[in-house]
Design an enzyme around this catalytic site. Structure first.
Site, PDB file in Angstrom:
ATOM      1  CG  ASP A   1      57.805   9.663  72.379  1.00 47.85           C
ATOM      2  OD1 ASP A   1      58.063  10.633  71.634  1.00 47.85           O
ATOM      3  OD2 ASP A   1      57.292   9.790  73.504  1.00 47.85           O
TER       4      ASP A   1
ATOM      5  CE  LYS B   1      68.099  18.697  61.053  1.00 47.66           C
ATOM      6  NZ  LYS B   1      68.141  18.478  59.590  1.00 47.66           N
TER       7      LYS B   1
ATOM      8  CD  GLU C   1      67.204  17.307  56.276  1.00 54.45           C
ATOM      9  OE1 GLU C   1      68.390  17.611  56.086  1.00 54.45           O
ATOM     10  OE2 GLU C   1      66.663  17.344  57.405  1.00 54.45           O
TER      11      GLU C   1
ATOM     12  CG  HIS D   1      70.862  19.426  50.907  1.00 55.35           C
ATOM     13  ND1 HIS D   1      70.096  18.645  51.747  1.00 55.35           N
ATOM     14  CD2 HIS D   1      70.183  20.589  50.767  1.00 55.35           C
ATOM     15  CE1 HIS D   1      69.016  19.313  52.111  1.00 55.35           C
ATOM     16  NE2 HIS D   1      69.046  20.497  51.527  1.00 55.35           N
TER      17      HIS D   1
END
Length: 446
Positions: free
Chosen positions: A296, A280, A85, A393
């Site tokens: 993990d 998130k 991202e 962004h």
């Protein structure tokens, strides 16, 4: 065209690729070339990657970025982040730079307990099972001594085994609930080996016990497996400063910014739709470091989201407050991480990432990872409550759009300058790109 295949895992790597190309690629040769393009030129290193999983045909690369200037508990850290991202590494770096001038991040480990369970069905009387468990518990520990020997030398091992009655939730259902300390290892294989030994010993001892009637001896071990939900393997990261030092936006008073920031966190705490996106954002930072250090990230994600719902509804993992003119922003999250074993000893980039972090132990890594999550969350909320998320962004996304359009290096340089003080949108980039192309084509001699 997709079809079934027998014995695929027994094919050679070249045969697997040939089958894949003949059944799935429109341009077979181009597809094969793309797969092989991502092979490592070092055959020994490629073989190492091939053996990580089954049916390997190529490598799938993610960028490994660096976020410097993280001041954590008075010590500077340079944090490696593996993620695709576009804005994540930049946001983390900006947050690190922002808080290094305000005392840096504080982090502390609140616990390191791991959990594993033996799930069983027992059709008999609970009082008999309780009495039996008290008698057999020492044997359960004794049966695992060989497995736990090395871990016990490192002050780890099994810390408790308890019998839990879950028959209210499911008929005849009980658990052997076991807790562990695994030190610098994540410990999944260690825990599962202990659990399977405990389960076999428990079943064998019960069936040979005179305490039970024949029908009560029909105990069924359903499964023995660690739990990735580790609420007692938890870390807290925080930042704080005087309100007057919160210069977040030239058009916003520091107190107004702090109050708006807190309001945003409060919304995430009561509105699940916002909370999922809010958390998130935290996991953007956490997963990137977890992946770079060979841990993990699926387990970390599952534990974090379960913890976010621990009170019965899904809430924000972070908190913000003002007290005595001091703004505080914090994150508390379960993190079961390891710095030895697994990929940490095998993957060259994982070993290098840990070296970049000065080879932390598991508890130090917990603090670093939680800090990365908090930094990411701070950067996102700061953008959302000031200039908006898209400005920053889309600046990071600009190169992705230009690469998709096949822009040259000269064109990329032009657009970076062109959009420096403009709002970027996909539509605007394409329009300006087409206009530039027309202009360039017109200048080419015919």
């Amino acid at each position: 065209m997709a079809t079934s295949v027998n014995g695929f895992s027994k094919l050679t790597k070249e045969q697997k690729i040939a089958w894949l190309a003949s059944h799935h690629f429109k341009d077979q040769q181009a597809g094969i070339e793309i797969l092989k393009q991502y092979w490592n030129s070092d055959s020994k290193l490629q073989r190492l990657h091939d053996e990580f999983i089954e049916n390997t045909v190529s490598n799938f690369y993610l960028p490994l970025g660096i976020a410097p200037n993280f001041l954590i508990n008075g010590k500077y850290h340079t944090i490696p982040m593996a993620i695709e991202e576009s804005s994540v590494v930049a946001a983390a770096g900006n947050a690190a730079k922002y808080w290094q001038k305000r005392g840096g991040f504080k982090a502390e480990v609140l616990g390191t307990e791991k959990i594993g369970q033996v799930h069983l069905i027992y059709p008999g009387r609970t009082d008999k099972l309780n009495a039996f468990f008290k008698m057999v518990e020492p044997k359960l520990n004794e049966a695992t001594l060989q497995i736990t020997e090395n871990m016990r030398k490192r002050k780890g091992g099994i810390t408790s085994i308890t019998l839990r009655d879950k028959t209210v939730d499911l008929q005849h259902y009980y658990q052997l609930h076991c807790t562990f300390q695994t030190q610098d290892a994540m410990g999944a294989n260690f825990i599962n080996s202990c659990l399977e030994t405990i389960a076999k010993t428990f079943e064998s001892e019960l069936k040979n016990s005179d305490l039970f009637d024949p029908q009560e001896k029909e105990v069924q071990i359903v499964m023995s497996i660690l739990s990735n939900y580790v609420p007692n393997c938890r870390v807290r990261a925080s930042v704080s400063c005087k309100i007057k030092d919160l210069d977040a936006d030239k058009n916003m008073d520091p107190l107004d910014f702090a109050q708006k920031f807190i309001r945003a966190v409060e919304i995430a705490n009561i509105e699940p739709h916002r909370a999922v996106t809010h958390n998130k954002g935290i996991m953007n930072g956490i997963d990137a470091v977890v992946l770079a250090t060979g841990n993990d990230f699926r387990a970390i994600e599952a534990a974090a989201h379960a913890y976010a719902a621990k009170d019965g509804s899904y809430k924000s993992l972070s908190k913000a407050s003002i007290k005595d003119d001091v703004f505080t922003f914090s994150l508390e999250i379960p993190l079961a991480l390891g710095t030895v074993g697994g990929l940490t000893n095998l993957h060259p980039l994982v070993k290098l990432s840990l070296e970049i972090l000065d080879n932390p132990n598991a508890q130090e890594l917990m603090q670093i990872v939680a800090t990365a999550g908090l930094a990411q969350n701070f950067a996102a909320i700061r953008s959302l409550t000031t200039e908006g998320i898209q400005k920053g962004h889309m600046k990071m996304h600009l190169l992705n759009i230009l690469n998709h359009l096949g822009a040259t290096q000269e064109q990329k340089a032009y657009f970076t300058t062109y959009f420096k003080n403009k709002t970027i949108s996909h539509k605007e980039v394409i329009a300006e790109f087409n206009a530039l192309k027309e202009k360039e084509d017109a200048q080419v001699p015919k």
